[in-house]
Motif scaffolding. Structure first.
Motif, short mmCIF file in Angstrom:
data_model
loop_
_atom_site.label_atom_id
_atom_site.label_comp_id
_atom_site.label_asym_id
_atom_site.label_seq_id
_atom_site.Cartn_x
_atom_site.Cartn_y
_atom_site.Cartn_z
N LYS A 185 -9.15 -0.53 4.66
CA LYS A 185 -10.12 -0.16 3.61
C LYS A 185 -10.83 1.14 3.98
O LYS A 185 -11.12 1.97 3.11
CB LYS A 185 -11.10 -1.30 3.37
CG LYS A 185 -10.42 -2.54 2.79
CD LYS A 185 -11.40 -3.58 2.30
CE LYS A 185 -11.95 -3.21 0.95
NZ LYS A 185 -12.70 -4.31 0.30
N ARG B 99 -3.00 -3.08 -3.91
CA ARG B 99 -2.38 -2.09 -4.80
C ARG B 99 -2.07 -0.81 -4.03
O ARG B 99 -2.82 -0.41 -3.14
CB ARG B 99 -3.30 -1.77 -5.97
CG ARG B 99 -3.69 -2.99 -6.82
CD ARG B 99 -4.67 -2.61 -7.92
NE ARG B 99 -5.10 -3.76 -8.69
CZ ARG B 99 -6.14 -4.54 -8.36
NH1 ARG B 99 -6.86 -4.25 -7.27
NH2 ARG B 99 -6.46 -5.56 -9.11
N GLY C 297 -1.63 3.06 -2.95
CA GLY C 297 -2.52 4.22 -3.06
C GLY C 297 -2.41 5.08 -1.82
O GLY C 297 -1.75 4.72 -0.84
N GLY D 219 -8.95 3.99 2.89
CA GLY D 219 -8.88 4.18 1.44
C GLY D 219 -8.01 3.15 0.72
O GLY D 219 -7.74 3.31 -0.47
N LEU E 104 0.82 -1.21 0.00
CA LEU E 104 0.00 0.00 0.00
C LEU E 104 0.86 1.26 0.00
O LEU E 104 0.48 2.27 -0.61
CB LEU E 104 -0.91 0.01 1.23
CG LEU E 104 -2.05 -1.01 1.27
CD1 LEU E 104 -2.72 -1.00 2.64
CD2 LEU E 104 -3.07 -0.74 0.17
N ASP F 189 -6.64 0.03 -1.36
CA ASP F 189 -7.12 -0.74 -2.51
C ASP F 189 -6.78 -2.22 -2.25
O ASP F 189 -5.69 -2.68 -2.56
CB ASP F 189 -6.44 -0.24 -3.78
CG ASP F 189 -7.00 -0.91 -5.05
OD1 ASP F 189 -7.73 -1.91 -4.93
OD2 ASP F 189 -6.65 -0.44 -6.16
N GLU G 16 1.91 -3.70 -6.57
CA GLU G 16 0.72 -4.57 -6.63
C GLU G 16 1.17 -5.99 -6.31
O GLU G 16 2.02 -6.56 -7.01
CB GLU G 16 0.04 -4.55 -7.99
CG GLU G 16 -1.17 -5.47 -8.04
CD GLU G 16 -1.96 -5.39 -9.34
OE1 GLU G 16 -2.66 -6.37 -9.67
OE2 GLU G 16 -1.85 -4.34 -10.03
N THR H 171 -8.51 -6.12 -2.63
CA THR H 171 -9.57 -6.95 -3.19
C THR H 171 -9.45 -8.37 -2.63
O THR H 171 -8.35 -8.93 -2.58
CB THR H 171 -9.47 -7.00 -4.72
OG1 THR H 171 -9.57 -5.66 -5.24
CG2 THR H 171 -10.57 -7.86 -5.32
#
Length: 446
Positions: free
Chosen positions: A278, A303, A305, A281, A252, A283, A258, A285
């Motif tokens: 999360k 990923r 961010g 903010g 992160l 990312d 990634e 999944t």
């Protein structure tokens, strides 16, 4: 001798990173395998020092425990209350979970078992386990303050109890339930806040009768019917979410990253960190969700961010108590202030993690405050200066947290001793380096 490591600014982290098996489930699979009749097979066992100490302990109790050439561990159990009295002192190393759960195992029958551990474990309080087990008829001889080394003396007749936890502790709950296996009747633990439920899940998996009742206010009442015959079962250990937290936060924070973390346990009573990230903010999944040996798992795709500071409520602490050190690192890199409330349990972990993180972050130039049991981190969003060496005080999670922070530091960041990392995440530096990190032996961050 200490083994210092230096972590410098990383390249974008990429690839599939397989983190070790869940430490909590690994401890329990060895223990329940030893208390069952027949063979238990364990795939994906964490082969860190903490868990290997528990394997050696179950061997000392008379169980056959061996690792096959295929990497699968096999335990031939002795049944509930069928263990031998150990001939020597059981050394639990750095493992607070192992020590407290094994004290519950030792309480099941009229034997005397001596326990010790490393310098960190000998500082940790065992009174929280001794109090309920004493009510069941168990006797203890320990150092002042209920600290190891010490002896657990099981009674001729173990008394079932109903016990309300004074703190949110899956270790204390589990110790009482493990002891309750040897008691005639029902043993009940009432927890004011839900804690990780791996023990309840595994008890059912091995054939015990366990009832769980939700209480008003969010607590739970857990009741075990004693003296069952547990049967050896196959166990597949998911990847540890507490270990996955370190490469996840690194991905992160390091721009352009990634990574995929396959087969991570997603038990909601263990997944509070990822819920928190999360909300900040992140990312993240969850792909391919599934259930293995009663535990939910998924592949995590993470990923890089920007993160935003938030307030983390105290009632989330039981579901992420081991992850606050790495959350504090994420908070240092977030934009704005992150407030983490209700962290009193951090003071009695492998080290005083609350104090250790506050001091370490401050040394790195991060604005941080401790207000009672709350940790407040003022993130700058642009990395940290680094250029210092952090004392980790035999704490694996403090060590890994600051190695991750080093990946986004200007001048590199060192830890004074990486030896403790092997207790939960053997090969951590090699795994991260293979993904793009730059961690190497080095006594100072300069």
């Amino acid at each position: 001798m200490p083994t210092p490591l230096l972590s410098r600014r990383a390249r974008p982290l990429t690839g599939t990173l397989r983190v070790p098996g869940d430490k909590s489930i690994s401890h329990r699979s060895l223990i329940f395998g030893g208390l069952a009749v027949g063979e238990t097979t364990i795939a994906g066992l964490l082969e860190g020092e903490d868990v290997l100490a528990t394997a050696a302990a179950m061997q000392a109790f008379g169980c056959a425990v061996e690792r096959g050439a295929d990497g699968v561990w096999r335990v031939h159990g002795r049944g509930v209350s069928g263990l031998d009295e150990p001939a020597d002192v059981i050394d639990c190393g750095n493992a607070g979970t192992g020590a407290r759960l094994l004290m519950g195992v030792a309480a099941q029958q009229p034997i005397t078992t001596f326990f010790t551990g490393d310098g960190s474990l000998r500082r940790r309080p065992m009174g929280r386990v001794m109090t309920p087990l004493s009510q069941m008829g168990v006797q203890f001889v320990t150092r002042a303050g209920g600290r190891l080394p010490g002896a657990v003396i099981g009674p001729e007749v173990l008394v079932p109890i109903e016990y309300t936890l004074p703190m949110a502790s899956a270790q204390v709950k589990s110790a009482v339930l493990l002891a309750g296996l040897g008691a005639a009747g029902e043993t009940t633990v009432i927890e004011p806040k839900p804690t990780r439920d791996h023990t309840e899940t595994m008890l059912r998996h091995f054939g015990a009768e366990v009832r769980v009742e939700a209480l008003d206010g969010g607590g739970r009442r857990v009741t075990l019917v004693g003296q069952p015959e547990l049967t050896g079962r196959p166990v597949v250990v998911p990847a540890d979410p507490s270990s996955a937290a370190f490469p996840a936060v690194a991905a992160l924070l390091v721009e352009g990253s990634e990574v995929t973390l396959p087969g991570v346990g997603t038990n909601p009573l263990r997944f509070g960190l990822f819920e928190t990230l999360k909300e900040m903010g992140a990312d993240i999944t969850l792909a391919n969700p599934r259930t293995e040996a009663g535990e939910p798992v998924a592949d995590l795709i993470v990923r890089a961010g920007r993160l935003q500071g938030i307030e983390v409520p105290a009632d989330r602490a039981p579901s992420m108590i081991d992850e606050y050190p790495i959350l504090a690192v994420a908070a240092a890199m977030a934009e704005g202030t992150t407030v983490m409330r209700g962290l009193e349990e951090l003071r009695v972990k492998e080290s005083d993690r609350l104090g250790a993180m506050a001091r370490g972050l401050a040394d790195c130039g991060v604005r941080v405050e401790v207000a009672g049991d709350d940790l407040i981190v003022h993130g700058g969003g642009n990395g940290v200066a680094g250029g210092v060496t952090i004392p980790v005080d035999l704490d694996h999670r403090i060590a890994m947290a600051f190695l991750v922070l080093g990946m986004v530091s200007e001048e590199g960041l060192a830890i004074d001793d990486a030896a403790a990392i092997a207790t939960s995440f053997p090969g951590f530096a090699d795994l991260m380096n293979g993904a793009g990190a730059a961690i190497a032996p080095g006594p100072e961050a300069a």
